[in-house]
Write an enzyme that holds these catalytic residues in place. Sequence first.
Site, short mmCIF file in Angstrom:
data_model
loop_
_atom_site.label_atom_id
_atom_site.label_comp_id
_atom_site.label_asym_id
_atom_site.label_seq_id
_atom_site.Cartn_x
_atom_site.Cartn_y
_atom_site.Cartn_z
N HIS A 455 -98.92 17.87 40.32
CA HIS A 455 -99.77 17.00 39.51
C HIS A 455 -100.12 17.67 38.18
O HIS A 455 -99.93 17.09 37.10
CB HIS A 455 -101.05 16.67 40.28
CG HIS A 455 -102.02 15.81 39.54
ND1 HIS A 455 -102.11 14.45 39.72
CD2 HIS A 455 -102.94 16.11 38.59
CE1 HIS A 455 -103.04 13.96 38.93
NE2 HIS A 455 -103.57 14.95 38.23
N GLU A 456 -100.64 18.89 38.25
CA GLU A 456 -101.01 19.59 37.01
C GLU A 456 -99.78 19.90 36.17
O GLU A 456 -99.83 19.91 34.94
CB GLU A 456 -101.80 20.86 37.34
CG GLU A 456 -103.09 20.61 38.09
CD GLU A 456 -104.01 19.60 37.43
OE1 GLU A 456 -103.97 19.48 36.18
OE2 GLU A 456 -104.77 18.92 38.15
N HIS A 459 -99.08 16.98 33.99
CA HIS A 459 -99.87 17.03 32.75
C HIS A 459 -99.22 17.98 31.74
O HIS A 459 -99.14 17.68 30.54
CB HIS A 459 -101.28 17.53 33.06
CG HIS A 459 -102.20 16.52 33.65
ND1 HIS A 459 -102.43 15.28 33.09
CD2 HIS A 459 -102.99 16.57 34.76
CE1 HIS A 459 -103.31 14.61 33.81
NE2 HIS A 459 -103.67 15.37 34.84
N HIS A 462 -96.33 16.49 30.00
CA HIS A 462 -96.78 15.51 29.02
C HIS A 462 -97.11 16.20 27.68
O HIS A 462 -96.79 15.69 26.60
CB HIS A 462 -98.01 14.79 29.57
CG HIS A 462 -98.39 13.54 28.85
ND1 HIS A 462 -99.50 12.80 29.19
CD2 HIS A 462 -97.81 12.88 27.82
CE1 HIS A 462 -99.58 11.75 28.40
NE2 HIS A 462 -98.57 11.78 27.55
#
Length: 659
Positions: A455-456, A459, A462
Site C-alpha cells: 500500500h505505502e 503511494h 504515485h
Amino acid sequence: MSNPLLERWDGPFGAPPFDRIEARHFLPALDVVIEKHEAEIEAIAGTTDVPSFDNVVAAIERSGTALARARRVFWTLSSAQADENLRAIEPEVSARLTRHATRIDHDPRLFARVAAVWQAREDLGPEERRLVENSYRGFVAGGALLDPTAKARFAEIDIRLGELSVRFGHNVMAANADWSLLLTEDDLAGLPEAIRSAASRRAEQAGSRGYRFTLDRGDVEDFLSFSERRDLREQVWRAFTSRCDGGAHDNWPIIDEIVALRHERARLLGFATYAEAKLEDSMARSPDAAMALLERVWTSAREQALREKAELDALAGFVIEAWDWRFYAEQQRREHLALDGGAVKQHLTLDKVRSAAFECAGRLYGLRFSARSDIPGWHPDVRAWAVSDDQGDVGLLYTDYIARPEKHGGAWMGSLRVQEQIDGPVLPIIYTVTNFAKLDAGTRLSLDEARTLFHEFGHALHALLSRVTYPSLAGTAVARDFVEFPSKFMEHWILSPEILGEFGVPSELIEAIARAEQADQGFATVELAGASIVDLDIHNQTSGSTDVRNIERATLHRIGMPDAIGIRHRLPHFTHVFDGGYAAAYYSYLWSEVLDADAFSAFEDAGLFDPVMAGRFRQEILARGDTRDAMASFVAFRGREPNEHFLLRARGLEDTPAA
C-alpha cells in the site's frame, strides 16, 4: 555554527545529509529560510508590473524552495525519528510555519495579483489554468477574503490547531510507550514461533527477560489472532482501544477544542460545517455524497458482519466479545478455509516482500531499484534505493520498515522533494514508513502487514512516476479521496497467486488465501466504514458542539455498531483525523477503493502485468498528479466513471440483502 540545513547538498540525488542533521539545527535554519521566503513573496506582491501567470503564480511556485527543504526534513524526522529534542521544539516549529503561511495567505497585495491572473485564466494552457485555479482556491480557503478582524481570528485558530495537533500526537506516542505486557513462557499458548521470537527480542532490548508485547497495531492484531489466553486478549484489547481515553495522556479535551475550532474556522469561511469546507474540492464534493456511499456500504456490511458473528459464536460455543473476534476468525480460517495465518507468515519475510514490490514495479512500469549504501538515512534501519528506468534516473526512495519507540505508529509515505520541471527536471525523493516487529533479516510479516508494505509502496510510485511541470501539482498532491486510489490499487499484487508463488507459498495455501479474501469482509468493512461515519458526523455538526464523546457514542448507537467489532480507530487515538490530514475525510479509503476495485478489474481482464494497461495507468493516473480533475483522470484511464459494483464484489457484499 555550521548548519547542514542551510548548505548545498551535493551528495547523490541531492539527498539530505541525515548523518549531520540534529534537532538544534532547525530553529536557526527556519529563521533564515522563512526570511528568505518572505523576501521572495515581497518581490512578487510588491511589484507594479502587470500581473501575469509568469510573474505571479509561476513565481510563487519557484519561491520557498529552501523553506520547503527544511520543513520536509523536519516533519520526516518528527514522525519517523522523534527523539526528545525534536519533540521539544515541534510546537515552536509548527507555530512558526503556521504564522508564516498565514501571513502569505492574508497579504492583500499578493491575493489581488493572484485574483487578476485567475480572472484571465481561460487564456492559459490546461496545466497552467489548473494551477491558477488551485492557487486562487487556496488563498480563499486560507482566509484571503476575510476582513481584518476575521483574518486575525483565523490566524489565531490556525496556530492553536497546530499546537493541539502536536499535543495530540505526542499523547498517543506517550501512551503507546507507557504500556507493555511482559509474559512468561506459560502465557504464550497459541502464539506462533515468529511472534514469540519477536516478543523475546523486544524484552531483551528493554532489558527484561520474557516476552514483551506492545501497542503497535501489528503486535496487537497478532496477539488477538493467536493467543489462546482469553484473559490476556481482553487485557491487550482494552489497553489498545482505550489509549488516551482519560488518564495522564487524555486526548478528549484536545479533541473537543480541535473540533470546536475547526467549526469556527469553517464558519468564518462561510460554510455551515467543517466537513462542507473540507470536501468542497474533493471528488465527493459534499458530506452528503460521502455519507451516502458510506451508508450504502454500511447496510450490506453490517448484515454480513452479524452473520459472521453468529458463525463465530457457534464456533466458540459462547457469545464472543471484541477481544475474541480475531482469534475465532483465525480458527475459522484454519478449520473451514484451510488458511493458517502463522503458516503464511513463515513465507513472507520482509526482504522478500520488499523485493516482490520492487519486482512488480519493474514488470508494470520498467523500474529498477538499486541499494545505495552511500546515502545515509535517519536511522540505521533506513535504506536508500536509486530508482531508474530505461530513460535514466527516476528518483530516490527511502524505506523505513521497523518499529521503534521514536516513530509514530501506523504507516505512511512522504516526500523530501517533489518532482517538477518548471526550470528543468527535478527528481523526487520519497520515503515509506511502516512499523514491523524486528527479528533479523528474516523478519516475517502477516498477510495484512505485507499488504501495508505494498500500500505505502503504491503511494511512493504515485510520487516517483509524477510527470508534471509545477511542484504544487506533483505526485500525491491530489484530492484526498483520490490519493488512496493508487495505493489501494497496488495491494492487489501481493495477493496474486503469481506473486505468492514466488515466495514459495504452496499452491494449497494460495488457494486458501483466495478463499479467505472474501471471508470476514463484513467485519473489515464495518470497522472501516464505522470510523469513517463517526469522523464525518463529528465534523458535520452545524451547532459546533464540543461534546465529541457523546457524538461518537450517539453515532455508533444510530448506525447499530456491533459491540463485538467496534470502529477501527477510537477518537482519542485517531491520529489520521487529529494529527494528520484526514479530518472529515477518512471515508476516502472506501471512496478510493471504489476506484481501485473498478480499475483493477481492467487488469483482471487484460492480464496482471499487461503492458498496455500498465502504460495507460502510469500515463493517465500516476503521471498526472493534480494537473486535471481527479474524475477526468479516472475516466481517461477507464473510459467511464467508476462503478460501485466492483467494490461490493471485491468485498463479497454484492448480493447481501439490505437490513
